[in-house]
Design a protein around this motif. Structure first.
Motif, PDB file in Angstrom:
ATOM      1  N   LEU A 163      -6.670  -4.580   3.567  1.00 12.18           N
ATOM      2  CA  LEU A 163      -5.849  -3.874   2.251  1.00 12.18           C
ATOM      3  C   LEU A 163      -7.208  -4.840   1.546  1.00 12.18           C
ATOM      4  O   LEU A 163      -7.346  -4.373  -0.186  1.00 12.18           O
ATOM      5  CB  LEU A 163      -4.612  -4.448   1.027  1.00 12.18           C
ATOM      6  CG  LEU A 163      -3.907  -3.564   1.996  1.00 12.18           C
ATOM      7  CD1 LEU A 163      -2.698  -3.902   0.906  1.00 12.18           C
ATOM      8  CD2 LEU A 163      -3.744  -2.420   1.917  1.00 12.18           C
ATOM      9  N   ALA A 190      -0.894  -0.255  -4.045  1.00 16.10           N
ATOM     10  CA  ALA A 190      -2.622  -0.359  -3.781  1.00 16.10           C
ATOM     11  C   ALA A 190      -2.485   1.508  -2.924  1.00 16.10           C
ATOM     12  O   ALA A 190      -1.800   1.750  -1.848  1.00 16.10           O
ATOM     13  CB  ALA A 190      -3.725  -1.054  -2.791  1.00 16.10           C
ATOM     14  N   ARG A 222      -7.801  -7.699   0.545  1.00 15.27           N
ATOM     15  CA  ARG A 222      -7.180  -9.357  -0.780  1.00 15.27           C
ATOM     16  C   ARG A 222      -6.946  -9.995  -0.451  1.00 15.27           C
ATOM     17  O   ARG A 222      -6.645 -10.836  -1.017  1.00 15.27           O
ATOM     18  CB  ARG A 222      -6.344  -8.306  -1.572  1.00 15.27           C
ATOM     19  CG  ARG A 222      -6.202  -7.181  -2.904  1.00 15.27           C
ATOM     20  CD  ARG A 222      -4.696  -6.171  -2.312  1.00 15.27           C
ATOM     21  NE  ARG A 222      -4.465  -5.469  -3.292  1.00 15.27           N
ATOM     22  CZ  ARG A 222      -5.048  -4.537  -3.475  1.00 15.27           C
ATOM     23  NH1 ARG A 222      -5.872  -3.619  -2.588  1.00 15.27           N
ATOM     24  NH2 ARG A 222      -4.838  -3.423  -4.119  1.00 15.27           N
ATOM     25  N   GLU A 240       1.161  -1.127   0.296  1.00 13.94           N
ATOM     26  CA  GLU A 240      -0.476  -0.502   0.072  1.00 13.94           C
ATOM     27  C   GLU A 240       1.330   1.194   0.279  1.00 13.94           C
ATOM     28  O   GLU A 240       2.012   1.143   0.761  1.00 13.94           O
ATOM     29  CB  GLU A 240      -0.695   0.178   1.673  1.00 13.94           C
ATOM     30  CG  GLU A 240      -1.838   1.166   1.401  1.00 13.94           C
ATOM     31  CD  GLU A 240      -1.377   2.405   2.313  1.00 13.94           C
ATOM     32  OE1 GLU A 240      -1.690   2.949   2.548  1.00 13.94           O
ATOM     33  OE2 GLU A 240      -0.372   2.061   2.943  1.00 13.94           O
ATOM     34  N   ARG A 252      -0.240   3.943  -7.424  1.00 18.49           N
ATOM     35  CA  ARG A 252      -0.910   3.173  -8.777  1.00 18.49           C
ATOM     36  C   ARG A 252      -0.387   2.454  -9.871  1.00 18.49           C
ATOM     37  O   ARG A 252      -0.509   1.124 -10.479  1.00 18.49           O
ATOM     38  CB  ARG A 252      -2.663   3.494  -9.505  1.00 18.49           C
ATOM     39  CG  ARG A 252      -3.071   2.448  -9.514  1.00 18.49           C
ATOM     40  CD  ARG A 252      -4.377   3.012 -10.348  1.00 18.49           C
ATOM     41  NE  ARG A 252      -4.164   4.599 -11.298  1.00 18.49           N
ATOM     42  CZ  ARG A 252      -4.694   4.476 -12.155  1.00 18.49           C
ATOM     43  NH1 ARG A 252      -6.513   4.550 -12.325  1.00 18.49           N
ATOM     44  NH2 ARG A 252      -4.820   5.044 -13.123  1.00 18.49           N
ATOM     45  N   LEU A 281     -14.551   5.327  -0.864  1.00 18.86           N
ATOM     46  CA  LEU A 281     -13.176   4.365  -0.088  1.00 18.86           C
ATOM     47  C   LEU A 281     -13.213   4.599   0.808  1.00 18.86           C
ATOM     48  O   LEU A 281     -14.308   4.880   1.479  1.00 18.86           O
ATOM     49  CB  LEU A 281     -12.392   6.209  -0.180  1.00 18.86           C
ATOM     50  CG  LEU A 281     -11.830   7.078  -1.207  1.00 18.86           C
ATOM     51  CD1 LEU A 281     -10.883   7.989  -0.709  1.00 18.86           C
ATOM     52  CD2 LEU A 281     -10.996   5.811  -2.309  1.00 18.86           C
ATOM     53  N   THR A 301      -3.917   4.949  -1.293  1.00 18.15           N
ATOM     54  CA  THR A 301      -4.719   5.666   0.286  1.00 18.15           C
ATOM     55  C   THR A 301      -4.064   7.175  -0.239  1.00 18.15           C
ATOM     56  O   THR A 301      -2.965   7.620  -0.220  1.00 18.15           O
ATOM     57  CB  THR A 301      -3.726   4.914   1.330  1.00 18.15           C
ATOM     58  OG1 THR A 301      -4.552   3.309   1.816  1.00 18.15           O
ATOM     59  CG2 THR A 301      -4.807   5.770   1.735  1.00 18.15           C
ATOM     60  N   ALA A 342      -7.315   6.441  -5.522  1.00 11.31           N
ATOM     61  CA  ALA A 342      -7.602   5.887  -4.784  1.00 11.31           C
ATOM     62  C   ALA A 342      -8.320   4.870  -4.414  1.00 11.31           C
ATOM     63  O   ALA A 342      -9.355   4.514  -4.907  1.00 11.31           O
ATOM     64  CB  ALA A 342      -7.030   6.579  -3.526  1.00 11.31           C
ATOM     65  N   GLU A 343      -8.153   3.474  -3.636  1.00  7.61           N
ATOM     66  CA  GLU A 343      -8.873   2.706  -2.524  1.00  7.61           C
ATOM     67  C   GLU A 343      -9.316   2.958  -1.699  1.00  7.61           C
ATOM     68  O   GLU A 343     -10.398   2.534  -0.833  1.00  7.61           O
ATOM     69  CB  GLU A 343      -7.979   1.031  -2.511  1.00  7.61           C
ATOM     70  CG  GLU A 343      -7.638   1.304  -3.855  1.00  7.61           C
ATOM     71  CD  GLU A 343      -6.768  -0.556  -3.944  1.00  7.61           C
ATOM     72  OE1 GLU A 343      -7.072  -0.831  -2.450  1.00  7.61           O
ATOM     73  OE2 GLU A 343      -6.412  -0.536  -4.941  1.00  7.61           O
ATOM     74  N   ALA A 344      -8.137   4.245  -0.878  1.00  8.99           N
ATOM     75  CA  ALA A 344      -8.806   4.714   0.804  1.00  8.99           C
ATOM     76  C   ALA A 344      -8.054   5.826   0.845  1.00  8.99           C
ATOM     77  O   ALA A 344      -8.212   6.216   0.210  1.00  8.99           O
ATOM     78  CB  ALA A 344      -7.988   3.417   1.369  1.00  8.99           C
ATOM     79  N   ARG A 368     -11.461   0.436   8.096  1.00 10.29           N
ATOM     80  CA  ARG A 368     -10.380  -0.864   7.694  1.00 10.29           C
ATOM     81  C   ARG A 368      -9.901  -1.246   9.098  1.00 10.29           C
ATOM     82  O   ARG A 368      -9.409  -2.148   9.365  1.00 10.29           O
ATOM     83  CB  ARG A 368      -9.773  -0.775   6.889  1.00 10.29           C
ATOM     84  CG  ARG A 368     -10.488  -1.251   4.771  1.00 10.29           C
ATOM     85  CD  ARG A 368     -10.253  -2.491   4.567  1.00 10.29           C
ATOM     86  NE  ARG A 368     -11.350  -2.607   3.481  1.00 10.29           N
ATOM     87  CZ  ARG A 368     -10.645  -2.550   2.403  1.00 10.29           C
ATOM     88  NH1 ARG A 368      -9.719  -1.907   2.281  1.00 10.29           N
ATOM     89  NH2 ARG A 368     -11.382  -2.503   1.130  1.00 10.29           N
TER      90      ARG A 368
END
Ligand code: NIG
Ligand code: FE
Length: 408
Positions: free
Chosen positions: A355, A171, A357, A146, A166, A235, A173, A206-208, A259
Motif C-alpha cells: 500500500l 486505501a 505505507r 485497502e 476513501r 495510479l 483501488t 484512487a491510489e491504485a 506493486r
C-alpha cells in the motif's frame, strides 16, 4: 493530543529492523520484548520497551492495563472488495452442491450478480455497506485496509465505491477491469468506455488500479492496455493473476513495475522464480482458495525462493466471505507452511509496503502509527494458532482504543 500508555504487556512483538518488504529469512525475524510497555503520543508511537526501562510517567497519561495481553502491530489488509450490495449466499449453496465458481461466472452469475445488487444499493447503501464491512475488519484487528471498486462497472457506481472506501479511511483501488458488464459487446468495447469515461475521475479518488487477468475476464493484452492507461493517470498497479490459470500476469506485473500480483494459486516453478527475482510482491489469499476449494498458493516455495509475499483476506461476497486476517494467518501457517512469525510480517510490514505505507504502519516502533492489536493470549502466536479464536481483545487505531474489552 493525549498520551496513551499500555503497560505490563506480556509480550510486544514487531517485525525486526526497518526494511520493507521483508524477504527470505528476514520475513521470520521478529523483535520480541517480554513484560513490556508501549507509549503513544497522539497517533504516533513514542517509545516501546521493557517495563524495567519505563521512567516516571506524567499523571496526564491515559493508562491501559496490558496484564495478560500481547501486543502486535495493527494488521494491514492489502486486498479487499468491501464495496458491494447484496450477498451470494444462494451461489454459496449451489457451489456446495457441486457448481463451480467459473461456471457460475460464465452463466452471468458470480461477479455480475453482485454488480446488479451493488448498482441497486445506490450511493447511500454502498456507504453503509463499506462502513459495516470496515467495522467487521476492525474488530478482527485490521487497522488499515485497502478496498477495491469493481462491482459497479458503470461510472456512477465505480466512483461511489471509491469515495465510500476513501471516506471510511481505506486505501481505494480502482478495479474498473473486474468483468465485462452485459451492456457491452466484449471486453475491448467495455475498456474503451472505462478508460475514456471513468478513469479520469477514478484516478482522482484512487491510489491504485487493479485488473482481473484470467480466462473469462481480461487477457494479458487487455490488462496491459488498462494498466498502462491507469499508470499514465498516476495510479500504482496491482493485478489479480494466476487464480485459475497462468495467463501472463507475473511477466506483465514485472514489466510494468506493478506493486503486486495477487492470488497465485496456479503459479508454477517459472512464475515463482520470476517473482522472486523481481520487486513485485506476491499477495497470497488462502481464504479465497479455501472458500472455493482450490489449490493453495505456493507460499513456502515463494518465501524460500526469496520473493516478497504479503497475506490478505480478499474479503468479498463470492470467493472469500472472510474479513479476518487472524484466520488468514492460521491458514497460512497450516496450509502454506509459513511460520507464525512469517505470517505476521506478511500482513503487517509487507502488506503496508504493497500500500506504499511501510514507513508509517506495520511495526510497533517509535515514529510509527499507534496502531496496535492486544491479544488475550499467553503467547502472541495464538493469533495464528487459535483457529478462528476470540483472541483479539483490544484494537488501538491512531492512539485511540477503538475496539476494547477487559482482559480476564
Ligand atoms: O479476488 N477473482 C476476482 N475477483 C474476486 C472475486 C470477486 C467475486 O467473486 O465477487 C477475487 O477472488
Ligand atoms: Fe480479489
Amino acid at each position: 493530543m493525549a498520551k496513551l500508555l499500555i503497560r505490563d504487556l506480556r509480550q510486544v512483538v514487531s517485525p525486526a529492523g526497518r526494511d520493507a518488504p521483508l524477504r527470505g529469512s528476514a520475513l521470520g525475524e521478529l523483535e520480541l520484548i517480554e513484560h513490556a510497555y508501549v507509549l503513544c503520543d497522539g497517533a504516533t508511537v513514542e517509545a516501546v520497551g521493557p517495563m524495567s526501562e519505563l521512567g516516571l510517567v506524567d499523571s496526564e497519561v491515559e493508562d491501559v492495563d496490558g496484564t495478560g495481553l500481547c501486543a502486535i502491530p495493527g494488521l494491514v489488509d492489502c486486498h479487499t472488495h468491501p464495496a458491494f450490495g447484496g450477498d451470494r449466499v444462494d451461489e454459496f449453496s449451489l457451489r456446495a452442491g457441486g457448481a463451480s465458481y467459473e461456471e457460475l461466472h460464465a452463466a452471468g452469475g458470480g461477479i455480475l450478480s453482485t454488480v446488479r445488487a451493488t448498482r441497486a444499493a445506490g450511493e447511500g447503501g454502498l456507504r453503509e455497506a463499506v462502513e459495516r464491512h470496515r467495522g467487521w475488519m476492525l474488530r478482527a484487528g485490521t487497522t488499515t485496509f485497502e478496498g477495491k471498486s469493481g462491482y459497479g462497472l458503470d461510472r456512477a457506481t465505480e466512483l461511489a465505491s471509491l469515495s465510500a472506501v476513501r471516506d471510511a479511511g481505506g486505501a481505494p483501488t480502482f478495479l474498473g477491469a473486474h468483468a465485462t458488464p452485459p451492456a457491452f459487446d466484449d471486453a475491448d468495447a467495455y475498456l474503451d468506455f472505462v478508460l475514456a469515461d471513468v478513469l479520469p475521475d477514478a484516478a482522482a479518488l484512487a491510489e491504485a488500479a487493479d485488473v482481473f487477468l484470467e480466462r473469462g475476464a481480461f487477457d494479458a493484452g487487455q490488462a496491459r492496455r488498462y494498466l498502462e492507461a491507469c499508470r499514465d493517470h498516476g495510479l500504482a498497479l496491482r493485478l489479480h493473476g494466476d487464480q485459475f490459470t497462468e495467463s501472463g500476469a507475473i511477466p506483465l506485473a514485472i514489466e510494468l513495475g506493478a506493486r503486486s500480483v495477487d492470488h497465485l494459486e496456479a503459479t508454477g516453478a517459472d512464475g515463482i522464480a520470476a517473482l522472486a527475482a523481481s520487486d513485485v510482491t506476491g499477495v497470497l489469499l488462502p481464504a479465497s482458495a479455501l472458500f472455493l476449494a482450490r489449490p493453495m498458493p505456493p507460499g513456502r516455495a515463494l518465501v524460500d525462493a526469496g520473493a516478497a509475499v504479503a497475506l490478505a483476506t480478499d474479503f468479498n461476497p463470492g470467493s472469500a466471505f472472510c474479513n479476518s486476517l487472524p484466520v488468514v494467518m492460521s491458514l497460512a501457517a497450516t496450509q502454506l507452511q509459513l511460520s507464525p512469525a512469517e505470517t505476521l510480517a506478511a500482513c503487517t510490514v509487507n502488506a503496508a509496503h504493497v500500500l506504499g505505507r511501510a514507513d508509517r504502519i506495520g511495526r510497533i516502533a517509535p515514529g510509527f502509527a499507534a496502531d496496535l492489536v492486544l491479544l488475550d493470549a499467553p503467547d502472541w502466536r495464538y493469533v495464528a494458532y487459535h483457529l478462528a479464536g476470540d483472541v483479539v481483545a483490544t484494537v488501538i487505531k491512531d492512539g485511540t482504543v477503538t475496539v476494547g474489552r477487559a482482559a480476564y
